[in-house]
Design a protein around this motif. Structure first.
Motif, PDB file in Angstrom:
ATOM      1  N   PHE A 142       0.816  -1.211   0.000  1.00  0.00           N
ATOM      2  CA  PHE A 142       0.000   0.000   0.000  1.00  0.00           C
ATOM      3  C   PHE A 142       0.852   1.264   0.000  1.00  0.00           C
ATOM      4  N   LEU A 143       2.137   1.123   0.375  1.00  0.00           N
ATOM      5  CA  LEU A 143       3.034   2.277   0.382  1.00  0.00           C
ATOM      6  C   LEU A 143       3.770   2.457  -0.940  1.00  0.00           C
ATOM      7  N   THR A 144       3.398   1.700  -1.957  1.00  0.00           N
ATOM      8  CA  THR A 144       4.037   1.805  -3.268  1.00  0.00           C
ATOM      9  C   THR A 144       4.098   3.262  -3.735  1.00  0.00           C
ATOM     10  N   ALA A 145       5.324   3.681  -4.111  1.00  0.00           N
ATOM     11  CA  ALA A 145       5.521   5.070  -4.525  1.00  0.00           C
ATOM     12  C   ALA A 145       5.531   5.246  -6.035  1.00  0.00           C
ATOM     13  N   THR A 146       5.814   4.185  -6.773  1.00  0.00           N
ATOM     14  CA  THR A 146       5.774   4.280  -8.231  1.00  0.00           C
ATOM     15  C   THR A 146       4.370   4.706  -8.666  1.00  0.00           C
ATOM     16  N   ARG A 147       4.316   5.673  -9.583  1.00  0.00           N
ATOM     17  CA  ARG A 147       3.017   6.239  -9.948  1.00  0.00           C
ATOM     18  C   ARG A 147       2.820   6.190 -11.465  1.00  0.00           C
ATOM     19  N   ALA A 148       1.605   5.920 -11.864  1.00  0.00           N
ATOM     20  CA  ALA A 148       1.215   5.949 -13.278  1.00  0.00           C
ATOM     21  C   ALA A 148       0.118   6.993 -13.446  1.00  0.00           C
ATOM     22  N   VAL A 149       0.358   7.965 -14.307  1.00  0.00           N
ATOM     23  CA  VAL A 149      -0.573   9.074 -14.513  1.00  0.00           C
ATOM     24  C   VAL A 149      -1.225   8.922 -15.878  1.00  0.00           C
ATOM     25  N   THR A 155      -3.017   6.964 -22.879  1.00  0.00           N
ATOM     26  CA  THR A 155      -1.813   6.268 -22.433  1.00  0.00           C
ATOM     27  C   THR A 155      -1.581   6.538 -20.944  1.00  0.00           C
ATOM     28  N   TRP A 156      -0.561   5.867 -20.413  1.00  0.00           N
ATOM     29  CA  TRP A 156      -0.117   6.088 -19.033  1.00  0.00           C
ATOM     30  C   TRP A 156       1.334   6.547 -19.049  1.00  0.00           C
ATOM     31  N   ARG A 157       1.702   7.364 -18.080  1.00  0.00           N
ATOM     32  CA  ARG A 157       3.105   7.741 -17.889  1.00  0.00           C
ATOM     33  C   ARG A 157       3.538   7.218 -16.528  1.00  0.00           C
ATOM     34  N   VAL A 158       4.515   6.311 -16.548  1.00  0.00           N
ATOM     35  CA  VAL A 158       4.918   5.595 -15.337  1.00  0.00           C
ATOM     36  C   VAL A 158       6.284   6.088 -14.881  1.00  0.00           C
ATOM     37  N   SER A 159       6.377   6.417 -13.584  1.00  0.00           N
ATOM     38  CA  SER A 159       7.643   6.869 -13.001  1.00  0.00           C
ATOM     39  C   SER A 159       7.840   6.209 -11.641  1.00  0.00           C
ATOM     40  N   THR A 175       6.024  -6.295 -15.795  1.00  0.00           N
ATOM     41  CA  THR A 175       4.755  -5.944 -15.168  1.00  0.00           C
ATOM     42  C   THR A 175       5.057  -5.129 -13.918  1.00  0.00           C
ATOM     43  N   VAL A 176       4.597  -3.889 -13.886  1.00  0.00           N
ATOM     44  CA  VAL A 176       4.962  -2.936 -12.841  1.00  0.00           C
ATOM     45  C   VAL A 176       3.749  -2.628 -11.967  1.00  0.00           C
ATOM     46  N   LEU A 177       3.925  -2.749 -10.664  1.00  0.00           N
ATOM     47  CA  LEU A 177       2.897  -2.318  -9.715  1.00  0.00           C
ATOM     48  C   LEU A 177       3.059  -0.819  -9.494  1.00  0.00           C
ATOM     49  N   ALA A 178       2.006  -0.055  -9.755  1.00  0.00           N
ATOM     50  CA  ALA A 178       2.075   1.406  -9.644  1.00  0.00           C
ATOM     51  C   ALA A 178       0.768   1.943  -9.074  1.00  0.00           C
ATOM     52  N   ARG A 179       0.867   3.105  -8.468  1.00  0.00           N
ATOM     53  CA  ARG A 179      -0.334   3.770  -7.950  1.00  0.00           C
ATOM     54  C   ARG A 179      -0.938   4.626  -9.062  1.00  0.00           C
ATOM     55  N   THR A 180      -2.199   4.345  -9.378  1.00  0.00           N
ATOM     56  CA  THR A 180      -2.901   5.113 -10.402  1.00  0.00           C
ATOM     57  C   THR A 180      -3.930   6.056  -9.795  1.00  0.00           C
ATOM     58  N   ASP A 181      -4.253   5.847  -8.525  1.00  0.00           N
ATOM     59  CA  ASP A 181      -5.229   6.695  -7.846  1.00  0.00           C
ATOM     60  C   ASP A 181      -4.871   6.769  -6.363  1.00  0.00           C
ATOM     61  N   GLY A 182      -5.272   7.853  -5.714  1.00  0.00           N
ATOM     62  CA  GLY A 182      -5.052   7.984  -4.285  1.00  0.00           C
ATOM     63  C   GLY A 182      -3.608   8.271  -3.933  1.00  0.00           C
ATOM     64  N   GLU A 183      -3.288   8.096  -2.667  1.00  0.00           N
ATOM     65  CA  GLU A 183      -1.961   8.373  -2.139  1.00  0.00           C
ATOM     66  C   GLU A 183      -1.408   7.142  -1.430  1.00  0.00           C
ATOM     67  N   PRO A 184      -0.077   7.063  -1.264  1.00  0.00           N
ATOM     68  CA  PRO A 184       0.505   5.940  -0.542  1.00  0.00           C
ATOM     69  C   PRO A 184      -0.158   5.714   0.814  1.00  0.00           C
ATOM     70  N   ALA A 185      -0.375   4.442   1.102  1.00  0.00           N
ATOM     71  CA  ALA A 185      -1.070   3.917   2.283  1.00  0.00           C
ATOM     72  C   ALA A 185      -2.551   3.692   2.024  1.00  0.00           C
ATOM     73  N   ASP A 186      -3.119   4.283   0.940  1.00  0.00           N
ATOM     74  CA  ASP A 186      -4.500   3.967   0.579  1.00  0.00           C
ATOM     75  C   ASP A 186      -4.580   2.502   0.136  1.00  0.00           C
ATOM     76  N   ARG A 187      -5.629   1.816   0.539  1.00  0.00           N
ATOM     77  CA  ARG A 187      -5.766   0.401   0.204  1.00  0.00           C
ATOM     78  C   ARG A 187      -6.300   0.182  -1.204  1.00  0.00           C
ATOM     79  N   GLU A 188      -6.799   1.212  -1.817  1.00  0.00           N
ATOM     80  CA  GLU A 188      -7.261   1.146  -3.197  1.00  0.00           C
ATOM     81  C   GLU A 188      -6.363   2.032  -4.063  1.00  0.00           C
ATOM     82  N   GLY A 189      -6.448   1.827  -5.366  1.00  0.00           N
ATOM     83  CA  GLY A 189      -5.732   2.720  -6.278  1.00  0.00           C
ATOM     84  C   GLY A 189      -4.448   2.176  -6.849  1.00  0.00           C
ATOM     85  N   LEU A 190      -4.120   0.893  -6.591  1.00  0.00           N
ATOM     86  CA  LEU A 190      -2.932   0.285  -7.172  1.00  0.00           C
ATOM     87  C   LEU A 190      -3.317  -0.496  -8.421  1.00  0.00           C
ATOM     88  N   SER A 191      -2.489  -0.373  -9.454  1.00  0.00           N
ATOM     89  CA  SER A 191      -2.762  -1.048 -10.720  1.00  0.00           C
ATOM     90  C   SER A 191      -1.494  -1.720 -11.230  1.00  0.00           C
TER      91      SER A 191
END
Length: 391
Positions: A142-149, A155-159, A175-191
């Protein structure tokens, strides 16, 4: 080896024995070349894969729709233990991409399945899975910092950065686990997003040797553009896909660790019988006999735990408790048996003339990678305490 039940008993046993012979006679003699890496290792692996196809042993557990042989998990488990005697067995026999192929087949878009899945099974491309990050506890996704916008064009931009990514240097897809919504520690929003490794902004930062052995890497993604249909599963629902993958992946690794522990045990037994002193063979010593007994006990008590996890997964049942027990037990057993075998070999067990240093290294690393012992112990205990499950 536990009994295989059902109408395909003879076929499963025969297949297991054929795979064991292939690994023993063709893979093990070439391990030194394969371990060294480079062009010679690549050529050797290609030759082994060609031989596996000729022998009818290629891609045994992969879906038939993708060019595999569709061996069900309950049967493949015995094969996985046999091929796992060498780290290179799964790659040589074409079963290494099983997790990635199943993930794309079950959760990828039609375009992703059509573009990559069959090529992955055929061995034309390679894939890996990037979840853990340098500055984030691996036990807390849930603390994943990698983000996809998301972009306006779909498209997505992954950093972000990932590390201890197995096989990243040679992978065509990550295959990269990244946060697409919310902020780190949120239980939802990982893709999960499938990233071609030749994309601009994708970089292999460095190798991360584990006790001197290669295979793990750190990668960086800087505004990597990923097609919209390369989203794996639903947006924000990565952990459901990851959980499915992890349960099967951990169970497969347990089976392969059993195969390696059995290899270490056989080396110890051979040493105890053939190595003589002025008073007789090492096996006459009670302390050596104790090493043999404790190692056999560990193998015989761990194997049923692993196959219980296999049975539940094969039946489509929840297996969190069984997989957790199996993972801790199998990792401990491999480390214990390899350590005992080294002790019986003496100085010879520390050098390059046996596989024991590599087997011990794998066993020790197994207690941290893919979830440390403490994570599984806590997870299993909590599940048992909040349910009516009994021993």
């Amino acid at each position: 080896m536990p009994k295989v039940v059902g109408e395909h008993l003879a076929e499963t046993i025969g297949l297991r024995d054929r795979v064991a012979a292939f690994v023993r006679d063709r893979v093990l003699p070439r391990e030194a070349v394969l371990d060294a890496g480079g062009p010679d290792a690549a050529a050797t692996l290609l030759q082994l894969q060609k031989e596996a196809r000729t022998e009818g042993l290629w891609a045994l557990p992969l879906p038939t729709e993708l060019g595999g042989q569709g061996l069900p998990l309950r049967s493949y488990a015995h094969v996985a233990e046999a091929e796992g005697a060498s780290d290179h067995g799964p790659a040589a026999l074409g079963s290494a991409p099983l997790l990635d192929a199943l993930m794309l087949w079950r959760h990828g878009s039609p375009g992703v399945r059509e573009r990559y899945a069959e090529r992955l099974v055929a061995g034309e491309i390679r894939a890996c899975y990037a979840m853990t990050e340098p500055d984030t506890p691996g036990t807390d996704p849930f603390l994943t910092a990698t983000r996809a916008v998301p972009g306006a064009d779909g498209t997505w931009r992954v950093s972000g950065r990932k590390w201890f990514t197995s096989g990243a240097a040679d992978a065509d897809l990550v295959t990269v686990l990244a946060r697409t919504d919310g902020e780190p520690a949120d239980r939802e929003g990982l893709s999960l997003l499938l990233v071609p490794s030749d994309s601009p902004g994708f970089r292999v930062v460095r190798e991360l040797p584990v006790f001197g052995a290669s295979g793990q890497w750190e990668i960086a993604l800087a505004q990597v553009v990923v097609d919209g249909d390369h989203l794996i599963g639903e947006r924000g629902k990565a952990l459901a896909v990851a959980g499915e993958r992890l349960q099967l992946g951990r169970t497969l690794r347990c089976l392969r660790w059993l195969g390696q522990a059995a290899r270490a045990f056989n080396l110890m037994r051979e040493r105890a019988v053939t190595r003589t002193r002025f008073r007789g063979p090492l096996g006459d010593l009670q302390l050596v006999q104790r090493h043999v007994f404790e190692s056999l006990l560990a193998l015989r008590t761990t194997r049923p735990l692993v196959y219980e996890a296999v049975a539940r997964l094969d039946a489509g049942l929840d297996a969190h408790v069984e997989v957790g027990l199996a993972k801790v037990a199998a990792a401990r057993t491999l480390q214990q048996v390899a350590d005992a075998a080294i002790q019986v070999h003496g100085a010879a067990g520390l050098g390059p003339d046996t596989a024991l240093p590599a087997l011990f290294r794998t066993g020790r690393a197994a207690r941290i990678l893919d979830g440390p012992d403490e994570l599984h112990i806590t997870s299993v205990a909590r599940r048992v305490l909040r349910t009516t499950q009994s021993a």
